[in-house]
Structure formats: structure tokens, C-alpha cells
Design a protein around this motif. Structure first.
Motif, short mmCIF file in Angstrom:
data_model
loop_
_atom_site.label_atom_id
_atom_site.label_comp_id
_atom_site.label_asym_id
_atom_site.label_seq_id
_atom_site.Cartn_x
_atom_site.Cartn_y
_atom_site.Cartn_z
N ILE A 9 0.84 -1.20 0.00
CA ILE A 9 0.00 0.00 0.00
C ILE A 9 0.87 1.25 0.00
O ILE A 9 0.63 2.20 -0.74
CB ILE A 9 -0.93 -0.01 1.23
N LYS A 10 1.92 1.24 0.84
CA LYS A 10 2.81 2.39 0.90
C LYS A 10 3.52 2.60 -0.43
O LYS A 10 3.68 3.74 -0.89
CB LYS A 10 3.82 2.19 2.03
N HIS A 11 3.96 1.51 -1.05
CA HIS A 11 4.64 1.61 -2.33
C HIS A 11 3.68 2.14 -3.41
O HIS A 11 4.07 2.98 -4.24
CB HIS A 11 5.19 0.24 -2.74
N HIS A 12 2.45 1.66 -3.39
CA HIS A 12 1.46 2.12 -4.37
C HIS A 12 1.16 3.60 -4.18
O HIS A 12 1.08 4.36 -5.16
CB HIS A 12 0.18 1.29 -4.23
N LEU A 13 1.02 4.05 -2.93
CA LEU A 13 0.76 5.46 -2.66
C LEU A 13 1.96 6.31 -3.08
O LEU A 13 1.79 7.41 -3.63
CB LEU A 13 0.47 5.67 -1.17
N TYR A 14 3.16 5.81 -2.82
CA TYR A 14 4.36 6.55 -3.20
C TYR A 14 4.42 6.73 -4.72
O TYR A 14 4.77 7.80 -5.22
CB TYR A 14 5.60 5.84 -2.71
N THR A 15 4.07 5.68 -5.46
CA THR A 15 4.09 5.75 -6.92
C THR A 15 3.10 6.78 -7.44
O THR A 15 3.38 7.51 -8.39
CB THR A 15 3.76 4.37 -7.53
N ILE A 16 1.94 6.87 -6.80
CA ILE A 16 0.90 7.81 -7.25
C ILE A 16 1.23 9.24 -6.83
O ILE A 16 1.13 10.17 -7.62
CB ILE A 16 -0.48 7.39 -6.71
N ILE A 17 1.63 9.42 -5.56
CA ILE A 17 1.80 10.77 -5.02
C ILE A 17 3.10 11.41 -5.48
O ILE A 17 3.12 12.58 -5.88
CB ILE A 17 1.73 10.74 -3.48
N PHE A 18 4.20 10.66 -5.46
CA PHE A 18 5.49 11.22 -5.82
C PHE A 18 5.89 10.90 -7.26
O PHE A 18 6.80 11.54 -7.79
CB PHE A 18 6.58 10.70 -4.87
N GLY A 19 5.25 9.92 -7.87
CA GLY A 19 5.59 9.58 -9.25
C GLY A 19 4.97 10.54 -10.23
O GLY A 19 3.78 10.82 -10.17
N THR A 20 5.76 11.05 -11.15
CA THR A 20 5.27 12.02 -12.13
C THR A 20 5.13 11.44 -13.53
O THR A 20 4.54 12.08 -14.39
CB THR A 20 6.22 13.23 -12.20
N HIS A 21 5.67 10.24 -13.76
CA HIS A 21 5.65 9.66 -15.10
C HIS A 21 4.68 8.49 -15.22
O HIS A 21 4.57 7.89 -16.29
CB HIS A 21 7.06 9.21 -15.52
N LYS A 23 0.71 6.87 -14.99
CA LYS A 23 -0.63 7.36 -15.30
C LYS A 23 -1.34 7.83 -14.03
O LYS A 23 -1.98 8.89 -14.01
CB LYS A 23 -1.44 6.25 -15.99
N GLY A 24 -1.23 7.04 -12.95
CA GLY A 24 -1.84 7.44 -11.69
C GLY A 24 -1.23 8.71 -11.14
O GLY A 24 -1.93 9.56 -10.58
N GLY A 25 0.10 8.85 -11.28
CA GLY A 25 0.78 10.05 -10.80
C GLY A 25 0.35 11.29 -11.55
O GLY A 25 0.14 12.36 -10.96
N ARG A 26 0.19 11.17 -12.88
CA ARG A 26 -0.26 12.31 -13.67
C ARG A 26 -1.69 12.71 -13.30
O ARG A 26 -1.99 13.90 -13.20
CB ARG A 26 -0.16 11.99 -15.15
N ARG A 27 -2.55 11.73 -13.08
CA ARG A 27 -3.92 12.04 -12.69
C ARG A 27 -3.96 12.70 -11.32
O ARG A 27 -4.73 13.65 -11.09
CB ARG A 27 -4.75 10.76 -12.67
N PHE A 28 -3.11 12.22 -10.40
CA PHE A 28 -3.04 12.83 -9.07
C PHE A 28 -2.56 14.27 -9.17
O PHE A 28 -3.11 15.17 -8.50
CB PHE A 28 -2.10 12.01 -8.18
N ASP A 29 -1.54 14.53 -10.00
CA ASP A 29 -1.02 15.88 -10.15
C ASP A 29 -2.07 16.82 -10.73
O ASP A 29 -2.23 17.95 -10.27
CB ASP A 29 0.21 15.86 -11.06
N ILE A 30 -2.79 16.34 -11.74
CA ILE A 30 -3.83 17.18 -12.36
C ILE A 30 -4.93 17.50 -11.36
O ILE A 30 -5.39 18.64 -11.26
CB ILE A 30 -4.39 16.47 -13.61
#
Length: 287
Positions: A9-21, A23-30
């Protein structure tokens, strides 16, 4: 010795919140950008007395909603960050904290006599807009360009400071207090307003010699306005060329591609993903 496994769960959240490249990270940023802009719109509307009188309760509810969302985001960043303390003490970590503090501080000042303090604290919500910088893909290029040009800009502003001091002192001697130039700081203020071509008109020379110096100051202002723009533009162009050179084709090893390029403009091969381009460039130079 067994290694501690990272929580999925922590790894998945890290990928979404801090990941910029991703798909989930881009949606979170937008989504976060939209929330930041909406919160700023709420702040701006709340500063208008007529709107606040009519929709004050709605604006306060929206503020509490935005604060709750940003608080959850801040907690999740601390939770999934590999080094929470480093994130909390980083620039963006402090900005994230400043984005939510004013509303909570306002809860401790409910008395009407402290309403002015509360309004000042709520203005600190404008720090949320600084979080937008992290989502601008080319912001680092501009930042590096400004850092590279800092010495030239410092020299330029030092020269301008000397000029306005000289012209201000001359105007104080020539015009004097009877024409409004009551002190050297007041005269330097006039020189700054004149050399930047702002021209408020609250302080003007009356003597022929003073008008001649004022004319020289205005002409000098027009000639030096473009200097810092040229300095920053030159550094920005050099930095962009360096950034393009990092995007190299794995097939022909040629650079010069834009950051959003998908295929090589020389051989047509597909370029690596943005987060792998620098690694491939380093490997290619080592071979």
C-alpha cells in the motif's frame, strides 16, 4: 538477515503521489492542481466584501473542505515517503504545511477582536500556489538558468543601484527640499521610479538642470531595461540546449531532442521513457 519488505500500500501510494511519469501520478497531479486553483479562487472571492457578505458561509465550508483534503495529502506524503523527516523539512514539505496551518490557527482565534489576525493568517494560503511549481516539467530548466545568471544579474543590479544613488544625490543637491527632494533617500526613490520608467509623477524636477538630469535618467532607463532579459534569455537558451542533448537515441546515440519527443529525429527509433533517458545517456557515454 532478513530484509524488511516495503508495504504494498505504501509503495502504491508513493508511486501515485510522488511519481510524475505514471498514469496514476499524472492524474493525481492534475487533480491536485485543480484543487489548488479552486482554493485560490475561494481565497480571492473571500477577499471581496460584497461576495463575502452574501456567500461567506459557503466560502468557509469550501475552505474547510480544501484544508481537509490538503491535510490528508500532507499526511499521506509523510506516510509513504521513504524519509518522512527529510520531506517535512524540505522546501515543498514546508509549503505543504503552510498551506493547511492558517485554517487550523484560525480555530484558536474565534474572538471578534482577533478577526484581523485571522485574516492575515488566511492570506498565507497563497503559499499553496507555490506547490504548482513542482508540476511544471520545465521549471528546473528555468531555475537552473536563473542560478547560472545570478552573478551577472547581481552585477547589473549593483550597477543600477550605484546609478540611482548618483542621480538621486545630484537631484537632492540641484532641486533641494523646496521642490520636494527633502532627503537623499527621497531623491533615490525618485531616481528608481524614473529609471524604471514607472513615473508616478508625485515628485518632479522644476529647475532646468534638474529636468536635464531627469531626461538623461529616463533615456538611461530605456537603454538598460532589456539587459536582465537578455542575460536570462541567453542562459535559458544554453540550458535548454544542454537539456536537449541529454535526450539521446539508444540506436544512433544522437542527442538534440525535445523533452516530449517520442521518436528520434535522425533515425526514427523510439526514444526511451522520460525517467530512463538520463540513465541511458550515462550508459552510452561509458561504453
Amino acid at each position: 538477515m532478513t530484509k524488511t519488505r516495503k508495504s504494498p500500500i505504501k509503495h502504491h501510494l508513493y508511486t501515485i503521489i510522488f511519481g510524475t511519469h505514471t498514469k496514476g501520478g499524472r492524474r493525481f497531479d492534475i487533480a491536485l492542481i485543480i484543487l489548488i486553483l479552486l482554493s485560490q479562487a475561494t481565497l480571492i472571492l473571500d477577499s471581496i466584501s460584497s461576495v463575502r457578505l452574501q456567500y461567506g458561509e459557503v466560502l468557509w465550508k469550501l475552505e474547510y473542505l480544501f484544508t481537509a483534503i490538503f491535510t490528508l495529502e500532507y499526511v499521506l506524503r509523510l506516510y509513504c515517503s521513504p524519509r518522512p523527516s527529510s520531506y517535512a523539512k524540505s522546501f515543498y514539505g514546508i509549503i505543504d504545511l503552510l498551506a493547511i496551518l492558517p485554517t487550523y490557527l484560525a480555530l484558536f482565534f474565534p474572538s471578534a477582536s482577533y478577526i484581523a489576525i485571522i485574516r492575515l493568517l488566511r492570506v498565507m494560503r497563497i503559499f499553496r500556489i507555490l506547490k504548482l511549481v513542482r508540476y511544471l516539467q520545465d521549471s528546473n530548466i528555468l531555475l537552473r538558468s536563473l542560478l547560472m545568471a545570478k552573478r551577472k544579474i547581481l552585477i547589473f543590479f549593483s550597477t543600477v543601484a550605484i546609478l540611482v544613488s548618483v542621480f538621486g544625490s545630484l537631484m537632492f543637491v540641484i532641486e533641494g527640499p523646496e521642490n520636494g527632494f527633502t532627503s537623499i533617500p527621497q531623491s533615490i526613490y525618485w531616481a528608481i521610479v524614473t529609471i524604471t520608467t514607472v513615473g508616478y509623477g508625485d515628485l518632479v524636477p522644476h529647475t532646468p538642470l534638474g529636468k536635464a538630469i531627469a531626461s538623461l535618467t529616463m533615456l538611461l532607463g530605456y537603454s538598460i531595461l532589456a539587459v536582465p532579459t537578455g542575460i536570462i534569455t541567453a542562459e535559458l537558451n544554453q540550458e535548454m540546449n544542454t537539456h536537449r542533448d541529454l535526450v539521446r537515441c539508444p540506436n544512433c546515440l544522437k542527442g538534440g531532442h525535445e523533452s516530449d519527443a517520442i521518436h528520434c529525429k535522425h533515425c526514427g527509433s523510439r526514444l526511451p521513457e522520460p525517467d530512463k533517458r538520463i540513465v541511458n545517456t550515462i550508459n552510452a557515454k561509458e561504453q
